[in-house]
Scaffold this active site. Structure first.
Site, short mmCIF file in Angstrom:
data_model
loop_
_atom_site.label_atom_id
_atom_site.label_comp_id
_atom_site.label_asym_id
_atom_site.label_seq_id
_atom_site.Cartn_x
_atom_site.Cartn_y
_atom_site.Cartn_z
N GLU A 218 -17.38 -12.58 -91.63
CA GLU A 218 -16.87 -12.04 -92.89
C GLU A 218 -15.51 -12.65 -93.23
OE1 GLU A 218 -17.01 -7.74 -92.81
OE2 GLU A 218 -19.17 -7.73 -92.68
N ASP B 272 -33.77 6.45 -83.55
CA ASP B 272 -32.45 6.54 -82.89
C ASP B 272 -32.70 7.05 -81.48
OD1 ASP B 272 -29.93 7.36 -81.92
OD2 ASP B 272 -29.20 7.63 -83.97
N HIS C 235 -18.43 -5.94 -98.00
CA HIS C 235 -18.09 -4.85 -97.06
C HIS C 235 -17.38 -3.69 -97.78
CE1 HIS C 235 -17.38 -4.11 -92.51
NE2 HIS C 235 -17.34 -2.95 -93.16
N LEU C 236 -18.12 -3.12 -98.73
CA LEU C 236 -17.53 -2.05 -99.57
C LEU C 236 -18.00 -0.65 -99.17
CD1 LEU C 236 -17.70 -3.56 -103.20
CD2 LEU C 236 -15.74 -3.44 -101.65
N GLY C 237 -18.81 -0.57 -98.08
CA GLY C 237 -19.43 0.72 -97.72
C GLY C 237 -18.45 1.89 -97.71
N LYS D 154 -23.89 9.69 -88.26
CA LYS D 154 -23.22 10.33 -89.41
C LYS D 154 -23.72 9.73 -90.73
CE LYS D 154 -18.96 9.58 -87.87
NZ LYS D 154 -19.07 9.19 -86.46
N VAL D 155 -23.70 8.41 -90.85
CA VAL D 155 -24.11 7.78 -92.10
C VAL D 155 -25.63 7.90 -92.27
CG1 VAL D 155 -24.17 5.65 -93.45
CG2 VAL D 155 -22.15 6.16 -92.05
N ASP E 178 -24.18 -5.49 -97.17
CA ASP E 178 -22.76 -5.21 -97.38
C ASP E 178 -21.94 -5.84 -96.24
OD1 ASP E 178 -20.58 -3.80 -98.71
OD2 ASP E 178 -20.55 -2.46 -96.98
N ALA F 77 -24.41 -1.59 -91.97
CA ALA F 77 -23.87 -1.24 -90.65
C ALA F 77 -22.95 -2.38 -90.16
CB ALA F 77 -25.00 -0.98 -89.67
N ARG F 78 -23.50 -3.36 -89.51
CA ARG F 78 -22.74 -4.52 -89.06
C ARG F 78 -23.62 -5.75 -89.20
NH1 ARG F 78 -18.99 -2.13 -89.92
NH2 ARG F 78 -17.31 -1.39 -88.60
N1 LIG Z 1 -20.20 -0.99 -94.46
C1 LIG Z 1 -19.21 -0.18 -94.20
O1 LIG Z 1 -18.16 -0.22 -94.83
C2 LIG Z 1 -19.38 0.84 -93.15
C3 LIG Z 1 -20.13 0.56 -92.05
N2 LIG Z 1 -20.30 1.52 -91.09
C4 LIG Z 1 -21.14 1.17 -89.94
O2 LIG Z 1 -22.33 1.95 -90.02
C5 LIG Z 1 -22.82 2.24 -88.73
C6 LIG Z 1 -23.08 3.72 -88.59
O3 LIG Z 1 -21.88 4.43 -88.69
P1 LIG Z 1 -21.85 5.99 -88.31
O4 LIG Z 1 -23.05 6.65 -88.86
O5 LIG Z 1 -20.52 6.47 -88.70
O6 LIG Z 1 -21.93 5.90 -86.74
P2 LIG Z 1 -22.53 6.99 -85.76
O7 LIG Z 1 -21.98 6.67 -84.42
O8 LIG Z 1 -22.36 8.37 -86.30
O9 LIG Z 1 -24.09 6.67 -85.76
C7 LIG Z 1 -24.64 5.57 -85.15
C8 LIG Z 1 -25.99 6.01 -84.63
O10 LIG Z 1 -26.66 4.87 -84.13
C9 LIG Z 1 -27.40 5.29 -83.01
N3 LIG Z 1 -27.80 4.17 -82.18
C10 LIG Z 1 -27.17 3.59 -81.13
N4 LIG Z 1 -27.92 2.61 -80.62
C11 LIG Z 1 -29.05 2.56 -81.37
C12 LIG Z 1 -30.21 1.75 -81.33
N5 LIG Z 1 -30.37 0.80 -80.40
N6 LIG Z 1 -31.18 1.97 -82.24
C13 LIG Z 1 -31.03 2.93 -83.18
N7 LIG Z 1 -29.95 3.73 -83.26
C14 LIG Z 1 -28.98 3.54 -82.37
C15 LIG Z 1 -26.49 6.27 -82.33
O11 LIG Z 1 -27.21 7.12 -81.47
C16 LIG Z 1 -25.91 7.02 -83.49
O12 LIG Z 1 -26.66 8.18 -83.80
C17 LIG Z 1 -21.80 1.68 -87.76
O13 LIG Z 1 -22.20 0.38 -87.37
C18 LIG Z 1 -20.55 1.57 -88.61
O14 LIG Z 1 -19.69 0.63 -88.10
C19 LIG Z 1 -19.78 2.75 -91.21
C20 LIG Z 1 -19.00 3.08 -92.28
C21 LIG Z 1 -18.73 2.13 -93.33
O1 LIG Z 2 -15.91 2.31 -91.03
C1 LIG Z 2 -16.56 1.25 -90.86
O2 LIG Z 2 -17.33 1.05 -89.91
C2 LIG Z 2 -16.42 0.17 -91.84
O3 LIG Z 2 -17.09 -0.81 -91.74
C3 LIG Z 2 -15.44 0.35 -92.91
O4 LIG Z 2 -14.63 -0.75 -92.88
P1 LIG Z 2 -13.22 -0.71 -93.71
O5 LIG Z 2 -12.48 0.45 -93.15
O6 LIG Z 2 -13.61 -0.51 -95.13
O7 LIG Z 2 -12.63 -2.04 -93.41
#
Ligand SMILES: NC(=O)C1=CN([C@@H]2O[C@H](COP(=O)(O)OP(=O)(O)OC[C@H]3O[C@@H](n4cnc5c(N)ncnc54)[C@H](O)[C@@H]3O)[C@@H](O)[C@H]2O)C=CC1
Ligand SMILES: O=C(O)C(=O)COP(=O)(O)O
Length: 436
Positions: free
Chosen positions: A152, A62, A171-173, A42-43, A147, A122-123
């Site tokens: 953390e 991916d 962690h403001l994503g 998604k992201v 981020d 991401a993480r």
């Molecule tokens: N910093 C923040 O506040 C936020 C962080 N995130 C993090 O961002 C990341 C992505 O989130 P979304 O796009 O919502 O998740 P998502 O589940 O839609 O996308 C993750 C993608 O990673 C792929 N993937 C799995 N294993 C993989 C690998 N070994 N190599 C490459 N790709 C691989 C999956 O197939 C999937 O398409 C997650 O770790 C999420 O926790 C998401 C939202 C906010």
């Molecule tokens: O949705 C995620 O994966 C996030 O990292 C967002 O974290 P938060 O809801 O802002 O604590």
């Protein structure tokens, strides 16, 4: 990414400290640069769309992303090594899993272009943070924008946070008003879906099955549950099942086939008709263990030109008495049924050693009879007399005028009297009604 490339945070801090350092903060352009999006979910896919708008060349890695989704956005899906070694910017968007933990490490930093820029929203754990400090110090990585962190908040004296070429945010994503509202709606919808019995890709207490894998497996999930329900109804008395063997045939490498969901659904199909327990992806393995049910899985690789995840699923229940002897394939009473997905619909394709072809919807009457003219008519008229609608019929036989199995799909459950009349047809040797 923009803020890192143009040193916005550092220049802001410098000006607030009373300085005017125009030459120190000369940045780099994004236009024309190659961005590797690692994790095209998604992201990641939204980042790719926006980066293309900034004039960047976008590549992605991916292992689960469908090539057509990438193509639609104009992004090339590459191998991990190709992506990291060609990129000027690498942006991480994959989940933290045992496979992705510390995926950016000394070995992989060494494969990157000198002066690469890394973004991690991401993480924290997907980067080996000590290796990143080394890569920043030796110039392999020119800058990083982070981020998220392994711990953390990170320790106050973290070398990474303090590094002059690193831009950090706490962690403001997802910290926008709109995103917080969006996440609340998404959670509410997931809970409603789970309460309605839908499969959830986001349950934290269930094995993680990526959404892409979930949607690909959806018809096989229905097939698995129906085969389990069907097989258990062939067991005389319905209980006493100790061991179930499931054989998946597939043209994919067995290690590419995640069967946890299918195993859970077979367990659900076997247990729910004979107990009050509600079985789902969360409790399936535990419930099976509690009930003394051993599920053994075997994956068989076959040659096939079609790229579907599974060719067939076979469910074998050993050491039980069968209600329908024709479903057994060995002397020790092993019940054997198999099915396939055809045009998205689960089908029963095998009962014991008989081939049939019946869609697994509604209910099924299985009859074993001598293959002779008039059988379809006799049974069909009995059902018609009590207004039971037949939706399909399939006959499988081992030879001309020898033993045959007739599978009859019915929309309504026939009453006992009607079923008895079917059993009384002289050529019918045995029959069973199966509610799916
Ligand atoms: N910093 C923040 O506040 C936020 C962080 N995130 C993090 O961002 C990341 C992505 O989130 P979304 O796009 O919502 O998740 P998502 O589940 O839609 O996308 C993750 C993608 O990673 C792929 N993937 C799995 N294993 C993989 C690998 N070994 N190599 C490459 N790709 C691989 C999956 O197939 C999937 O398409 C997650 O770790 C999420 O926790 C998401 C939202 C906010
Ligand atoms: O949705 C995620 O994966 C996030 O990292 C967002 O974290 P938060 O809801 O802002 O604590």
């Amino acid at each position: 990414m923009s803020s890192m490339a143009r040193n916005v945070a550092q220049a802001d801090a410098s000006m607030k400290a009373g300085k005017w350092e125009r030459t120190k903060y000369v940045g780099v352009s994004l236009v024309g640069k190659t961005l590797a999006v690692m994790g095209f979910g998604k992201v990641g896919s939204e980042v790719a769309r926006r980066a293309k708008g900034l004039g960047m060349h976008v590549i992605a890695h991916d292992p689960y992303a469908p090539a057509d989704r990438a193509r639609a956005i104009g992004v090339d899906l590459l191998s991990f090594d190709e992506a990291i070694s060609t990129a000027d910017f690498i942006s991480l968007h994959m989940p933290l899993t045992p496979t992705t933990s510390k995926i950016l490490n000394d070995e992989n930093f060494a494969k990157m272009k000198k002066g690469v820029r890394i973004i991690n929203v991401a993480r924290g754990g997907v980067i080996d943070e000590e290796a990143l400090v080394r890569a920043l110090d030796n110039g392999t990585v020119a800058q990083a924008a982070l981020d998220v962190f392994t711990v953390e908040p990170p320790p106050k004296d973290s070398k990474l946070v303090q590094h002059e070429n690193v831009t950090v945010t706490p962690h403001l994503g997802a910290s926008t008003k709109e995103a917080q509202e969006g996440v609340a709606i998404e959670i509410a919808e997931a809970v409603v879906g789970a309460l309605n019995g839908e499969l959830s890709a986001t349950a934290v207490n269930a094995p993680m099955v990526p959404a892409e894998v979930l949607s690909e497996l959806a018809p096989y999930v229905v097939l698995a549950e129906k085969l389990g329900r069907l097989a258990v109804q062939l067991v005389a008395g319905g209980s006493g099942i100790k061991s179930v063997k499931v054989v998946y045939t597939s043209s994919r490498d067995p290690s590419d086939l995640d069967t946890r969901l299918l195993r859970a659904m077979i367990t659900k199909g076997i247990i729910e008709p004979i107990s009050d327990t509600v079985v789902n992806l969360v409790n399936a393995d535990f419930t099976a263990k509690q009930k003394g049910l051993r599920i053994i899985e075997e994956r068989v690789m076959i040659d096939s030109s079609t790229d579907c995840p599974i060719d067939s699923i076979q469910v074998q229940i050993a050491n039980v008495e069968s209600k329908f002897a024709s479903a057994t394939t060995s002397d020790n009473g092993q019940i054997n049924v198999a099915g396939k997905v055809k045009y998205g619909v689960p089908h029963l394709t095998c009962v014991g050693s008989f081939s049939v072809d019946v869609s697994l919807e509604g209910s099924i009457i299985l009859c074993r009879q001598v293959d002779q003219p008039g059988m379809i008519g006799s049974v069909g008229s009995i059902l018609g007399e009590t207004n039971v609608n037949v939706n399909f019929m399939s006959v499988g036989r081992i030879g001309l005028r020898k033993k045959a199995i007739m599978a009859i799909g019915v929309d309504e459950e026939p009453d006992k009297e009607t079923l008895k009349k079917i059993g009384d047809v002289p050529a019918v040797e045995e029959f069973v009604f199966l509610d799916l």
